[in-house]
Design a protein around this motif. Structure first.
Motif, PDB file in Angstrom:
ATOM      1  N   LEU A  12     -26.282  18.080 -46.163  1.00 33.89           N
ATOM      2  CA  LEU A  12     -26.396  19.111 -47.093  1.00 33.89           C
ATOM      3  C   LEU A  12     -26.410  18.708 -48.561  1.00 33.89           C
ATOM      4  N   GLY A  13     -27.678  19.912 -49.437  1.00 30.15           N
ATOM      5  CA  GLY A  13     -28.010  19.712 -50.580  1.00 30.15           C
ATOM      6  C   GLY A  13     -28.861  18.624 -51.172  1.00 30.15           C
ATOM      7  N   ALA A  14     -29.199  18.153 -51.679  1.00 30.83           N
ATOM      8  CA  ALA A  14     -30.086  17.100 -52.142  1.00 30.83           C
ATOM      9  C   ALA A  14     -30.009  15.468 -51.310  1.00 30.83           C
ATOM     10  N   PRO A  15     -31.138  15.311 -50.863  1.00 33.00           N
ATOM     11  CA  PRO A  15     -31.163  13.741 -50.019  1.00 33.00           C
ATOM     12  C   PRO A  15     -30.117  12.658 -50.928  1.00 33.00           C
ATOM     13  N   PRO A  16     -29.370  11.953 -50.369  1.00 30.66           N
ATOM     14  CA  PRO A  16     -28.552  10.710 -51.134  1.00 30.66           C
ATOM     15  C   PRO A  16     -30.011   9.664 -52.005  1.00 30.66           C
ATOM     16  N   VAL A  17     -29.127   9.178 -52.723  1.00 27.32           N
ATOM     17  CA  VAL A  17     -29.572   8.571 -54.036  1.00 27.32           C
ATOM     18  C   VAL A  17     -28.388   7.195 -54.279  1.00 27.32           C
ATOM     19  N   GLU A  18     -29.212   6.119 -54.186  1.00 27.55           N
ATOM     20  CA  GLU A  18     -29.433   4.802 -54.310  1.00 27.55           C
ATOM     21  C   GLU A  18     -28.547   4.640 -56.039  1.00 27.55           C
ATOM     22  N   ALA A  19     -26.946   4.400 -56.053  1.00 27.17           N
ATOM     23  CA  ALA A  19     -26.772   4.663 -57.145  1.00 27.17           C
ATOM     24  C   ALA A  19     -27.319   2.838 -58.005  1.00 27.17           C
ATOM     25  N   SER A  20     -27.550   3.617 -59.505  1.00 28.31           N
ATOM     26  CA  SER A  20     -27.978   2.707 -60.391  1.00 28.31           C
ATOM     27  C   SER A  20     -27.033   2.610 -61.613  1.00 28.31           C
ATOM     28  N   SER A  21     -27.575   1.691 -62.292  1.00 33.03           N
ATOM     29  CA  SER A  21     -27.653   2.291 -64.177  1.00 33.03           C
ATOM     30  C   SER A  21     -27.606   3.319 -64.563  1.00 33.03           C
ATOM     31  N   ALA A  22     -29.451   4.006 -63.740  1.00 37.58           N
ATOM     32  CA  ALA A  22     -29.405   5.039 -64.787  1.00 37.58           C
ATOM     33  C   ALA A  22     -28.579   6.201 -63.717  1.00 37.58           C
ATOM     34  N   VAL A  23     -27.850   6.323 -63.023  1.00 34.75           N
ATOM     35  CA  VAL A  23     -27.300   7.082 -61.642  1.00 34.75           C
ATOM     36  C   VAL A  23     -26.006   6.417 -61.780  1.00 34.75           C
ATOM     37  N   ARG A  24     -25.548   8.001 -62.436  1.00 34.85           N
ATOM     38  CA  ARG A  24     -23.226   7.973 -61.942  1.00 34.85           C
ATOM     39  C   ARG A  24     -23.602   8.683 -60.820  1.00 34.85           C
ATOM     40  N   GLN A  25     -22.322   8.048 -59.991  1.00 33.53           N
ATOM     41  CA  GLN A  25     -22.137   9.186 -59.119  1.00 33.53           C
ATOM     42  C   GLN A  25     -20.878   8.854 -58.800  1.00 33.53           C
ATOM     43  N   VAL A  26     -19.622  10.327 -57.932  1.00 34.13           N
ATOM     44  CA  VAL A  26     -18.654  10.146 -57.949  1.00 34.13           C
ATOM     45  C   VAL A  26     -18.848  10.212 -56.564  1.00 34.13           C
TER      46      VAL A  26
END
Length: 445
Positions: free
Chosen positions: A88-102
């Motif tokens: 559900l929600g947005a498709p998952p993205v890969e973590a990178s230096s430009a993306v911060r994930q929790v």
């Protein structure tokens, strides 16, 4: 120490710009660092807050789709993967230096228990905002430098206007125009105190200049009068010498001319001695102090006068006082005073010399030291001295037509008295009788 003469305006302007060049980059770096750190903290707080909200909604058994909508926020991608694998929600993205994930696992709810929640934030927005801030700081810093430079150039012109006025006044005075002053309206500022000190300096300089001109004028007058006084005995010596040479050794008037030659040379020598005494007084007379008994000096003057004028009545009355003084100078003062008294009273007149101690309380003479002072009064029964002349007679080369002196005796006598710390004045007799009274005061100690 040599004074640095670089332009004050230029030095202050460059110094202020140099301070800004140092301060502005440091301030910009501090501001940018604070901004970046605060942005990072805000992002972490946003992700942490969204995660806590998701756990709270799961405990409230909120449906998964509603939960995703509730925790969705600008700049945050929400991905919820249920236990069944449904996304559900947005498709998952890969973590990178430009993306911060929790990532978090929901702990409650019928459908959400065990579901994997992923919150992703694009940090490129923070980098863009940081870059925008950096450009803004650079542009504003450059503008601040330009505006400051212009403001300093204009402001320094007004701020340093008093210095320009001071410079103009100094140049006008150097050109010979005296009397100008800055007259600051306030003297509690740096420039006000400088202007006030400048005015005080001008007052002192112009006062010293006037005194110097007055002294120069008095010196010229004195030299001219001294030359005039010396001309008479020198002319007499010259006339007598020429006459002796012309008459020869057998002349009947030879003895008379020789006496004239001796008398005029003595007169010229006495005048030269008086001039030397005045020069010593002006240069600062050095006294040879030792214990002196004033009555002994007065008695010696009486004996001298009685030999020179047997019919003259001379008396010494008073105490046998002892003090520290130069006996030769004190004797010279009394010699002058008694000679003047004899001239005023005549060879059949009367002279009194009073020696006494006077308490210092109640108005002792200016300059007299100690609680008491010694006083010697020489008074005669002559015509006296008019009040208008009692100070004038102490001026140099001033004498009445009846006297044959050089007019230097009284100025020298007063100079000796003041060199001792005392004074010499002229007034009426204390007993009210006719005549003059010269009052010599000398300090004890």
């Amino acid at each position: 120490m040599p004074l640095r003469t670089a332009s004050l305006r230029r030095r202050v302007t460059w110094l202020a710009l140099l301070v800004l060049v140092v301060v502005l980059p440091v301030t910009g770096l501090v501001v940018k660092s604070v901004f970046d750190a605060q942005a990072e903290r805000n992002l972490d707080a946003l992700l942490s807050g969204r995660t806590q909200l998701a756990q709270q909604l799961a405990r409230q058994n909120v449906a998964p789709a509603a939960l995703v909508r509730r925790i969705d926020a600008d700049g945050v991608r929400v991905t919820l993967v249920l236990r069944s694998g449904q996304v559900l929600g947005a498709p998952p993205v890969e973590a990178s230096s430009a993306v911060r994930q929790v990532r978090a696992t929901l702990q409650a709810g019928q459908r959400t228990r065990g579901a994997e929640l992923t919150l992703s934030a694009d940090t490129s927005l923070l980098a863009e905002a940081s870059g925008t801030l950096r450009r803004t700081l650079l542009i504003s810093g450059a503008a601040a430098l330009v505006i400051t430079a212009v403001a300093l150039v204009v402001g320094m012109r007004f701020a340093l206007a008093p210095l320009d006025a001071m410079t103009g006044l100094a140049r006008s005075i150097a050109a010979g125009r005296r009397g100008g002053r800055l007259q600051p309206t306030r003297d509690d500022t740096e420039l006000g105190r400088t202007a006030a000190a400048f005015d005080e300096m001008l007052d002192a300089l112009e006062g010293a200049e006037q005194q110097a001109r007055g002294s120069e004028a008095r010196m010229r007058e004195f030299v001219a009068d001294a030359a005039h006084e010396l001309r008479t005995p020198v002319a007499g010596i010259r006339t007598a010498a020429e006459t002796l040479l012309r008459l020869g050794p057998d002349a009947s008037r030879r003895e008379e001319l020789e006496l004239l030659l001796v008398r005029e040379s003595q007169r010229a020598g006495a005048l030269v001695d008086d001039l030397l005494d005045l020069a010593r007084i002006d240069a600062g007379l050095e006294l040879r102090l030792r214990p002196v008994r004033l009555k002994e000096i007065a008695v010696a003057q009486v004996e001298r006068l009685r030999l020179a004028a047997p019919e003259l009545t001379v008396e010494v009355v008073g105490e046998d006082l002892e003090l520290q003084a130069d006996p030769e100078r004190v004797a010279q003062v009394l010699t002058n005073l008694t000679n003047n008294a004899r001239t005023a009273a005549g060879d059949r007149g009367k002279i009194e010399i009073l020696v006494r101690r006077v308490p210092g309380e109640g108005g002792g003479p200016e300059g007299a030291a100690g609680p008491a002072y010694a006083e010697i009064v020489v008074q005669d029964n002559g015509p006296g001295v008019l009040p208008v002349d009692r100070e004038r007679i102490f001026r140099r080369l001033v004498h009445s037509p009846a006297t044959r002196g050089s007019g230097l005796g009284l100025p020298i006598a007063r100079g000796f008295a003041r060199a001792h710390g005392g004074d010499l004045t002229c007034g009426d007799r204390a007993d009210g009788q006719r005549g003059a009274a010269f009052r010599l005061v000398l300090p004890f100690g």
